[in-house]
Design a protein around this motif. Structure first.
Motif, PDB file in Angstrom:
ATOM      1  N   VAL A  18       0.854  -1.180   0.000  1.00 38.50           N
ATOM      2  CA  VAL A  18       0.000   0.000   0.000  1.00 38.50           C
ATOM      3  C   VAL A  18       0.894   1.236   0.000  1.00 38.50           C
ATOM      4  O   VAL A  18       1.991   1.230   0.569  1.00 38.50           O
ATOM      5  N   ALA A  19       0.454   2.289  -0.682  1.00 37.82           N
ATOM      6  CA  ALA A  19       1.243   3.515  -0.751  1.00 37.82           C
ATOM      7  C   ALA A  19       0.335   4.738  -0.716  1.00 37.82           C
ATOM      8  O   ALA A  19      -0.847   4.671  -1.073  1.00 37.82           O
ATOM      9  N   PHE A  20       0.907   5.822  -0.306  1.00 43.38           N
ATOM     10  CA  PHE A  20       0.208   7.111  -0.291  1.00 43.38           C
ATOM     11  C   PHE A  20      -0.056   7.580  -1.718  1.00 43.38           C
ATOM     12  O   PHE A  20       0.800   7.444  -2.598  1.00 43.38           O
ATOM     13  N   ARG A  58      -7.383  15.759  -2.596  1.00 46.32           N
ATOM     14  CA  ARG A  58      -7.704  14.429  -2.062  1.00 46.32           C
ATOM     15  C   ARG A  58      -6.425  13.627  -1.868  1.00 46.32           C
ATOM     16  O   ARG A  58      -5.472  13.751  -2.642  1.00 46.32           O
ATOM     17  N   ALA A  59      -6.421  12.823  -0.809  1.00 40.20           N
ATOM     18  CA  ALA A  59      -5.257  11.988  -0.533  1.00 40.20           C
ATOM     19  C   ALA A  59      -5.701  10.752   0.223  1.00 40.20           C
ATOM     20  O   ALA A  59      -6.775  10.721   0.825  1.00 40.20           O
ATOM     21  N   GLY A  60      -4.878   9.732   0.183  1.00 38.45           N
ATOM     22  CA  GLY A  60      -5.211   8.501   0.893  1.00 38.45           C
ATOM     23  C   GLY A  60      -4.167   7.440   0.656  1.00 38.45           C
ATOM     24  O   GLY A  60      -3.057   7.729   0.197  1.00 38.45           O
ATOM     25  N   VAL A  99      -4.557  11.213 -10.224  1.00 37.86           N
ATOM     26  CA  VAL A  99      -3.567  11.130  -9.156  1.00 37.86           C
ATOM     27  C   VAL A  99      -2.210  11.612  -9.653  1.00 37.86           C
ATOM     28  O   VAL A  99      -1.836  11.378 -10.805  1.00 37.86           O
ATOM     29  N   SER A 100      -1.475  12.275  -8.775  1.00 35.36           N
ATOM     30  CA  SER A 100      -0.132  12.739  -9.119  1.00 35.36           C
ATOM     31  C   SER A 100       0.780  11.564  -9.441  1.00 35.36           C
ATOM     32  O   SER A 100       0.638  10.472  -8.880  1.00 35.36           O
TER      33      SER A 100
END
Length: 207
Positions: A56-58, A66-68, A106-107
């Motif tokens: 899992v990664a940021f 938004r982030a998660g 997403v970036s």
């Protein structure tokens, strides 16, 4: 030991080959990527091992609103993701490909060659479930093994014919210092990852 430049080229070969050979779902083909990375490393005289587990990664949206965390995890008995470990580093294209399957823009994210002597940060988490022997095949199904062999051959061909000095697909995440350096260069993912790690307790994460 492979230099960071050599490692970036290796990972880039695998990513570009995935895009060509599996255009519909290349970002889901981590098992093929792991087998190809191991083969390319062995071709160069580097001992490598395929490892399976959870990951899992940021992630952060391009506009920063938004982030998660996103990744793959099935628990202690089933591998949901595959990568390679060699020369004391974890090599993985998975984080770089995460934006492809995200539900919102997403970036861009780095390719990974994490120094295994350094604990994983909050923004990048791996949990090993299984190590695969050197003679492990992809599947008990001959057709799948044949397809894997064809993909490895495609990667070898690309590696042999790649243009010297070709631009890397992304920066290389090797340790926390690399993240800090990328943030100083205004990389949006690195900036968000550092902020996330300051606000997050490891024990609150899935693993």
């Amino acid at each position: 030991m492979l230099s960071n430049t050599q490692t970036l080229k290796l990972l880039g070969v695998v990513v570009r080959s995935l895009r060509k050979e599996f255009p519909e779902d290349f970002y889901k083909r981590c098992y093929y990527a792991a087998f190809a990375m191991r083969a390319l490393l062995l071709d160069g005289g580097v001992e490598a091992e395929i490892v399976g587990g959870d990951f899992v990664a940021f992630i952060v949206s391009r506009d920063g609103s938004r982030a998660g965390m996103q990744g793959f995890g099935f628990g202690a008995e089933q591998c949901s993701h595959f990568w390679v470990e060699a020369e004391g580093r974890l090599l993985d294209v998975g984080p770089h490909l995460l934006p492809e399957g995200a539900s919102y823009p997403v970036s861009g994210m780095p390719l990974v060659a994490w120094d295994l002597t350094t604990p994983f940060p909050a923004y990048l988490r791996y949990q090993r479930v299984q190590r695969f022997p050197a003679d492990a095949l992809m599947s008990a199904v001959p057709e799948q093994n044949a397809r894997c062999d064809r993909f490895i051959a495609a990667c070898r061909s690309r590696a042999a014919n790649q243009i010297a000095g070709s631009k890397p697909l992304a920066w290389l995440l090797t340790d926390p210092r690399a993240t800090v350096s990328a943030a100083r260069s205004r990389d949006s993912w690195a900036t968000g990852a550092i902020r996330f790690s300051r606000m997050t307790t490891i024990s609150d994460l899935p693993f």
